[in-house]
Design an enzyme around this catalytic site. Structure first.
Site: not given
Ligand code: EPU
Length: 420
Positions: A22-23, A91, A115, A120-124, A306, A328, A398
């Site tokens: 999925k991811n 997301r 969620c 789950r910020p997107i600042d990066l 996960d 995480i 999902r």
């Molecule tokens: N983070 C920030 N700023 C950002 C982005 C992330 O601070 O701009 C933080 C997050 O809050 C978190 C950490 O960085 O503390 C890691 O988050 P990441 O961005 O890696 O997560 P993601 O990319 O949003 C994906 C998977 C998740 C999985 C995580 C970690 C998808 C669609 N989602 O999320 O999958 O848990 O990576 O491996 O690929 C799931 O499948 O159940 C699931 C939640």
């Protein structure tokens, strides 16, 4: 809303086919927006998240055909304005932002919310796009990104919890069409990011350092269509491994990639579960008794967040105390309270769950709160005595394709019913 009715106590035996990841597939679907040519994606799991991403791509103007596990996507004439309601709900859809601005010079998408597992910020993501020269504005719940042509840059993408998976995907995709060289430092190394990078390379992108924390991308003028098979889902494989171990059974996972599961297999081994690697398959055999283990979630190749919930269920069944630390996501312990309804002894102390295992689990109605929490509750229901009703399994749909059918073929007594 559907529920699962589970009559527990039957060990799982047999073979199970692991589906595509999925991811991995969600960002790969977003990457098809980078070209006007046709992309074919194979081994695509039929999940509600995938169907949702199909709707998003169609709303942007892409032609999508999905049948028999194969997606054919042609984004020849697309627009850069994403439907607010559609995008807000998933997301993973944030990773359309990078490809859209790279291809169309302008993109407007709704801001994804937090969620149940964290803010789950997107600042990066935004930091990376700004470094590539995009002008970003946030207005009325939308992010608007504009850039005549993105320009290569050096971007450090590490955050407070380490690298970001979808952030790396977003910036990697944007950089493929940027002018010049982009260096992504502290890039996520997850197999799903590697699969995306391989997909992009097959479209003509120039990427080196794939699988390492430093990705170098030399921008090209355009990308072309491709044909790609998605990697097997390591979390689905890990979930079935945990279910086999929890029920005292033996299951052969076909299409799983053991090299993507090293941290999970190591913890299972420590817990007394045997894993044998054979050609194209992985056999999981429960040992005579489960042992408690301590685990901390980390970015790849560490233990995946996960799989944290599923391991917690297993530790409820191991005699002794284990400490499970979530590094995480800040609130990914919603399953603990539901596991306690089944008789588990768990206390939460900051980022750690202290599990005093060995008490028998007995069936009860429980509520699924997110995807992996749902999987943990299903495993608990299968391992416990009596009947468990897992409500709201739409969370599970999902990310797991036909989970109840796969489990039934392994001997589980589980059925899908109309419910809360
Ligand atoms: N983070 C920030 N700023 C950002 C982005 C992330 O601070 O701009 C933080 C997050 O809050 C978190 C950490 O960085 O503390 C890691 O988050 P990441 O961005 O890696 O997560 P993601 O990319 O949003 C994906 C998977 C998740 C999985 C995580 C970690 C998808 C669609 N989602 O999320 O999958 O848990 O990576 O491996 O690929 C799931 O499948 O159940 C699931 C939640």
């Amino acid at each position: 809303m559907d529920s699962f009715l589970i009559h527990g106590g039957t060990p799982l035996y047999g073979d199970v086919q692991i589906g595509g990841s999925k991811n991995a597939v969600l960002p790969i679907m977003a990457a098809t927006l980078l070209t006007a040519e046709t992309c074919v994606i194979r081994r695509v799991p039929d999940l509600s998240d995938v169907r949702f991403m199909v709707k998003i791509l169609e709303s942007l103007g892409a032609e999508v055909h999905f049948a028999g596990g194969t997606l054919t996507i042609r984004a020849s004439a697309i627009q850069g304005f994403g439907d607010y309601e559609l995008i807000r709900k998933m997301r993973g859809s944030i990773c359309i932002l990078g490809p859209l601005v790279a291809r169309l010079q302008t993109a407007t998408v709704s801001l994804p919310g937090g969620c149940i597992i964290g803010t789950r910020p997107i600042d990066l993501h935004l930091k990376g796009l700004a470094a590539l020269g995009a002008k970003l504005t946030i207005d009325s719940g939308y992010i608007r990104a504009e850039a005549p042509r993105l320009k290569g840059a050096i971007i450090f993408l590490g955050g407070r919890a380490g690298p970001t998976v979808l952030g790396t995907a977003n910036i990697l995709m944007a950089a493929t069409l940027a002018d010049g060289v982009t260096l992504i430092e502290s890039a996520a190394c997850e197999p799903e990011v590697v699969d995306l990078a391989n997909f992009l390379s097959s479209m003509g992108a120039k990427i080196s350092g794939i699988g390492s924390p430093t990705l170098t991308v030399t921008g090209v003028e355009e990308l072309h269509g491709t044909d790609h098979e998605v990697i097997g889902d390591r979390i689905e494989a890990g979930t079935f491994a945990a279910a086999a171990a929890a029920t005292g059974g033996e299951v052969v996972l076909h299409g799983a990639r053991p090299e993507h599961l090293t941290a999970v297999l190591d913890k299972l081994h420590e817990a007394g579960v045997r894993a044998e690697r054979t050609q194209g398959a992985l056999t999981i055999k429960a040992g005579s008794a489960l042992r408690p283990v301590d685990v901390t979630t980390m970015p790849y190749p560490g233990f995946p967040t996960d799989m944290q919930a599923q391991l917690m269920t297993l530790m409820c069944l191991a005699s002794g105390t284990s400490v499970i630390t979530e590094r995480i996501f800040e609130s990914r312990f919603m399953h603990a309270a539901e596991l306690m309804r089944l008789g588990a002894d768990i206390s939460i102390e900051g980022p750690s769950a202290i599990v005093k295992g060995g008490r028998p689990l007995s069936g009860a109605p429980v509520m699924a709160s997110d995807l992996r929490a749902s999987a943990a509750l299903v495993i608990a229901g299968l391992a416990g005595r009596g009947d468990t009703r897992v409500n709201r399994v739409y969370h599970l749909d999902r990310g797991y394709e036909k989970m109840e059918e796969k489990l039934r073929r392994l001997g589980a007594k589980i059925e899908r019913v109309d419910g809360e």
